[in-house]
Design a protein around this motif. Structure first.
Motif, mmCIF file in Angstrom:
data_model
loop_
_atom_site.group_PDB
_atom_site.id
_atom_site.type_symbol
_atom_site.label_atom_id
_atom_site.label_comp_id
_atom_site.label_asym_id
_atom_site.label_seq_id
_atom_site.Cartn_x
_atom_site.Cartn_y
_atom_site.Cartn_z
ATOM 1 N N ASP A 245 0.828 -1.203 0.000
ATOM 2 C CA ASP A 245 0.000 0.000 0.000
ATOM 3 C C ASP A 245 0.865 1.256 0.000
ATOM 4 N N GLN A 246 1.963 1.239 0.780
ATOM 5 C CA GLN A 246 2.842 2.414 0.839
ATOM 6 C C GLN A 246 3.447 2.712 -0.535
ATOM 7 N N SER A 247 3.928 1.676 -1.207
ATOM 8 C CA SER A 247 4.539 1.864 -2.517
ATOM 9 C C SER A 247 3.519 2.378 -3.528
ATOM 10 N N LYS A 248 2.345 1.790 -3.526
ATOM 11 C CA LYS A 248 1.315 2.209 -4.477
ATOM 12 C C LYS A 248 0.959 3.687 -4.303
ATOM 13 N N LYS A 249 0.873 4.145 -3.059
ATOM 14 C CA LYS A 249 0.553 5.551 -2.806
ATOM 15 C C LYS A 249 1.645 6.469 -3.349
ATOM 16 N N ILE A 250 2.878 6.035 -3.219
ATOM 17 C CA ILE A 250 3.994 6.855 -3.719
ATOM 18 C C ILE A 250 3.961 6.925 -5.235
ATOM 19 N N PHE A 251 3.758 5.792 -5.899
ATOM 20 C CA PHE A 251 3.689 5.803 -7.366
ATOM 21 C C PHE A 251 2.502 6.642 -7.843
ATOM 22 N N ASP A 252 1.363 6.502 -7.169
ATOM 23 C CA ASP A 252 0.174 7.267 -7.565
ATOM 24 C C ASP A 252 0.408 8.768 -7.400
ATOM 25 N N THR A 253 1.101 9.149 -6.323
ATOM 26 C CA THR A 253 1.370 10.569 -6.081
ATOM 27 C C THR A 253 2.241 11.148 -7.187
ATOM 28 N N TRP A 254 3.295 10.430 -7.553
ATOM 29 C CA TRP A 254 4.184 10.924 -8.599
ATOM 30 C C TRP A 254 3.530 10.865 -9.975
ATOM 31 N N ARG A 255 2.679 9.902 -10.193
ATOM 32 C CA ARG A 255 1.932 9.835 -11.465
ATOM 33 C C ARG A 255 1.046 11.068 -11.600
ATOM 34 N N ASP A 256 0.381 11.428 -10.505
ATOM 35 C CA ASP A 256 -0.482 12.618 -10.514
ATOM 36 C C ASP A 256 0.336 13.895 -10.708
ATOM 37 N N LEU A 257 1.495 13.974 -10.035
ATOM 38 C CA LEU A 257 2.353 15.150 -10.201
ATOM 39 C C LEU A 257 2.810 15.286 -11.655
ATOM 40 N N TRP A 258 3.168 14.164 -12.266
ATOM 41 C CA TRP A 258 3.617 14.212 -13.660
ATOM 42 C C TRP A 258 2.470 14.670 -14.579
ATOM 43 N N LYS A 259 1.306 14.081 -14.398
ATOM 44 C CA LYS A 259 0.168 14.434 -15.246
ATOM 45 C C LYS A 259 -0.250 15.888 -15.058
ATOM 46 N N SER A 260 -0.047 16.424 -13.844
ATOM 47 C CA SER A 260 -0.451 17.811 -13.570
ATOM 48 C C SER A 260 0.521 18.823 -14.165
ATOM 49 N N GLY A 261 1.687 18.360 -14.626
ATOM 50 C CA GLY A 261 2.680 19.272 -15.200
ATOM 51 C C GLY A 261 3.584 19.920 -14.175
ATOM 52 N N ALA A 262 3.558 19.422 -12.938
ATOM 53 C CA ALA A 262 4.349 20.042 -11.864
ATOM 54 C C ALA A 262 5.765 19.481 -11.764
ATOM 55 N N VAL A 263 6.119 18.530 -12.631
ATOM 56 C CA VAL A 263 7.457 17.928 -12.622
ATOM 57 C C VAL A 263 8.263 18.490 -13.788
ATOM 58 N N LEU A 264 9.492 18.890 -13.507
ATOM 59 C CA LEU A 264 10.386 19.382 -14.555
ATOM 60 C C LEU A 264 10.371 18.410 -15.739
ATOM 61 N N PRO A 265 10.005 18.852 -16.949
ATOM 62 C CA PRO A 265 9.837 17.931 -18.079
ATOM 63 C C PRO A 265 11.065 17.078 -18.386
ATOM 64 N N SER A 266 12.251 17.641 -18.226
ATOM 65 C CA SER A 266 13.464 16.875 -18.529
ATOM 66 C C SER A 266 13.665 15.708 -17.576
ATOM 67 N N SER A 267 12.888 15.653 -16.479
ATOM 68 C CA SER A 267 12.971 14.525 -15.547
ATOM 69 C C SER A 267 12.653 13.212 -16.247
ATOM 70 N N LYS A 268 11.823 13.279 -17.289
ATOM 71 C CA LYS A 268 11.393 12.055 -17.986
ATOM 72 C C LYS A 268 12.573 11.277 -18.529
ATOM 73 N N ASP A 269 13.560 11.954 -19.070
ATOM 74 C CA ASP A 269 14.693 11.287 -19.702
ATOM 75 C C ASP A 269 15.987 11.436 -18.913
ATOM 76 N N GLU A 270 15.897 11.956 -17.691
ATOM 77 C CA GLU A 270 17.095 12.206 -16.880
ATOM 78 C C GLU A 270 17.733 10.895 -16.432
ATOM 79 N N THR A 271 18.995 10.694 -16.844
ATOM 80 C CA THR A 271 19.702 9.455 -16.505
ATOM 81 C C THR A 271 20.615 9.583 -15.295
ATOM 82 N N GLY A 272 20.683 10.783 -14.708
ATOM 83 C CA GLY A 272 21.458 10.935 -13.481
ATOM 84 C C GLY A 272 22.526 11.991 -13.504
ATOM 85 N N ALA A 273 23.071 12.311 -14.668
ATOM 86 C CA ALA A 273 24.201 13.236 -14.730
ATOM 87 C C ALA A 273 23.819 14.653 -14.318
#
Length: 432
Positions: A245-273
């Motif tokens: 349940d804890q993991s699912k809530k975290i994934f759902d929260t970040w899924r919602d943040l991404w869909k809302s446009g509140a996440v820096l777009p380059s995060s999608k392809d960010e490999t770490g550098a």
């Protein structure tokens, strides 16, 4: 950036077959008494008789390693020669040295890989001496535990690297948020990110992460699971637990943040550098961020532990452990260095003085840290964090094509329908 920029380099080196190669090489060698991982049995302080010692570390730890070695050499008869190895070459160098019985007296290892190297017999058993330390119970449990196999300890914390919640106080103020108050739950974190996004400032986003960087994601998302009382794996590190349940809530929260446009777009392809660049440039409101970057962040930021759904606080205790190699013929002298490294003199007058995290909870509120309450917070949260232990951690999580990365990308960027099968795939890799 620190922790996962260097681990990004490891991904190319620590291919799945390399661990097996190192194991094969290690099997050719043994401790100074002929047996791999032989126990060290020396006096409580070790020996300081003017011996020459060798120590290897990876390039990302050069600053802290130099400070410690220089301070030790100035105050002891023993002298340590430090070798700083390029990050991408480190694992191969250790593997080759293990096979030729050429490991240095002391060497550091990324803490998530320590269990594997301990199993392979590359580190000596230092249990007798560690157990004799009066402050053993205050040593960071994540690092100590990662090097403990069959109840025997093999490494001590060399450098701690923690994940923390950082927020831009100026952007908080603009968004009508209290700049002196950290979001206490993951839900509050998401709400704050959306408020900052609603400012409509050009090139400014609520939050950021590394959605194509498995290492970045374990470093920053595992603590949310721990904060909420969950576990990412079973105790043996052989079974994944991302359908909780804890993991699912975290994934759902970040899924919602991404869909809302509140996440820096380059995060999608960010490999770490460059995964921390947006925040460092003042263009991200809040994010889960390496504590080691506090001193290089030039604007006013708040710092807190990483919250989970419903509250709590935790951190991923990363960094490197340090131990005595199987090949060292100077175990008593090497222990003298380790013993000093854990002393108040080294932890406070060397590390804390340079704004680094201390490895002992009883020294969290030291005279240097109290000058900046954020440093005290970082030191205190270190004691609440965890270091996940799994022999196949690299393949399951950090590799460019890891099943963990597939799971997160489907859960956040995709349809979110493959959680169960992806969780099973991680378990399959972990249990190999």
């Amino acid at each position: 950036m620190k922790i996962f920029h260097r681990r990004d380099g490891l991904r190319a080196v620590l291919a799945a077959g390399l661990s097996a190669a190192v194991l094969a090489l290690a099997a050719c060698g043994g401790g100074s008494d002929g047996s791999p991982g032989a126990a060290v049995s020396v006096g409580p302080d070790g020996t300081d008789d003017g011996s020459q010692l060798t120590l290897w570390t990876r390039a990302p730890l050069e600053k802290q390693a130099k400070l410690l070695v220089e301070a030790y050499n100035k105050s002891h008869k023993n002298q340590v020669t430090l070798t700083v190895v390029p990050n991408d070459d480190y694992v191969a160098k250790v593997g080759a040295a293990a096979g030729s019985k050429g490991l240095p007296d002391l060497f550091a290892a990324d803490i998530v890989y320590v269990p594997n190297w301990v199993k392979q017999g590359l580190f000596r058993d230092i249990s007798a001496n560690v157990d004799g330390l009066s402050f053993k119970d205050s040593i960071n449990k994540g690092h100590l535990g990662a090097g403990t196999v069959d109840g025997k300890e093999h490494v001590l914390p060399f450098v701690l690297d923690l994940s923390m919640l950082f927020w831009n106080k100026a952007l908080f103020t603009e968004a009508g948020l209290d700049p002196e108050k950290a979001p206490s739950t993951l839900e509050e974190y998401a709400a704050a990110a959306k408020k900052i996004q609603a400012l409509g400032k050009k090139d400014v986003y609520g939050t950021a992460t590394g959605l194509n960087c498995g290492g970045c994601l374990v470093f920053t998302w595992f603590p949310s699971i721990w904060a909420a009382g969950g576990q990412v794996m079973n105790a043996d590190g052989t079974q994944a637990n991302y359908t909780s349940d804890q993991s699912k809530k975290i994934f759902d929260t970040w899924r919602d943040l991404w869909k809302s446009g509140a996440v820096l777009p380059s995060s999608k392809d960010e490999t770490g550098a460059t995964w921390t660049a947006g925040f460092t440039e003042g263009k991200v409101g809040l994010m889960f961020y390496p504590a080691t970057l506090l001193s290089s962040t030039k604007f006013d930021v708040g710092v807190a532990g990483i919250p989970g759904p419903g509250g709590g606080a935790s951190t991923f205790v990363g960094g490197d452990g340090l131990g005595i190699s199987k090949d060292s013929k100077k175990a008593a002298q090497a222990w003298n260095f380790l013993n000093w490294m854990m002393s108040e003199e080294a932890q406070v007058e060397v590390l804390a003085k340079d704004n680094d995290v201390v490895s002992r909870g009883d020294l969290a509120s030291n005279k240097y840290a109290v000058k900046d309450p954020r440093l005290v917070t970082i030191n205190e949260v270190a004691g609440k964090g965890q270091t996940p232990v799994a022999l196949n951690f690299q393949q399951a999580y950090n590799a460019a094509n890891s099943p963990w990365l597939s799971l997160v990308r489907d859960a956040v960027l995709g349809e979110g329908t493959k959680l169960q099968s992806n969780n099973e795939q991680i378990t399959s890799v972990l249990s190999q």
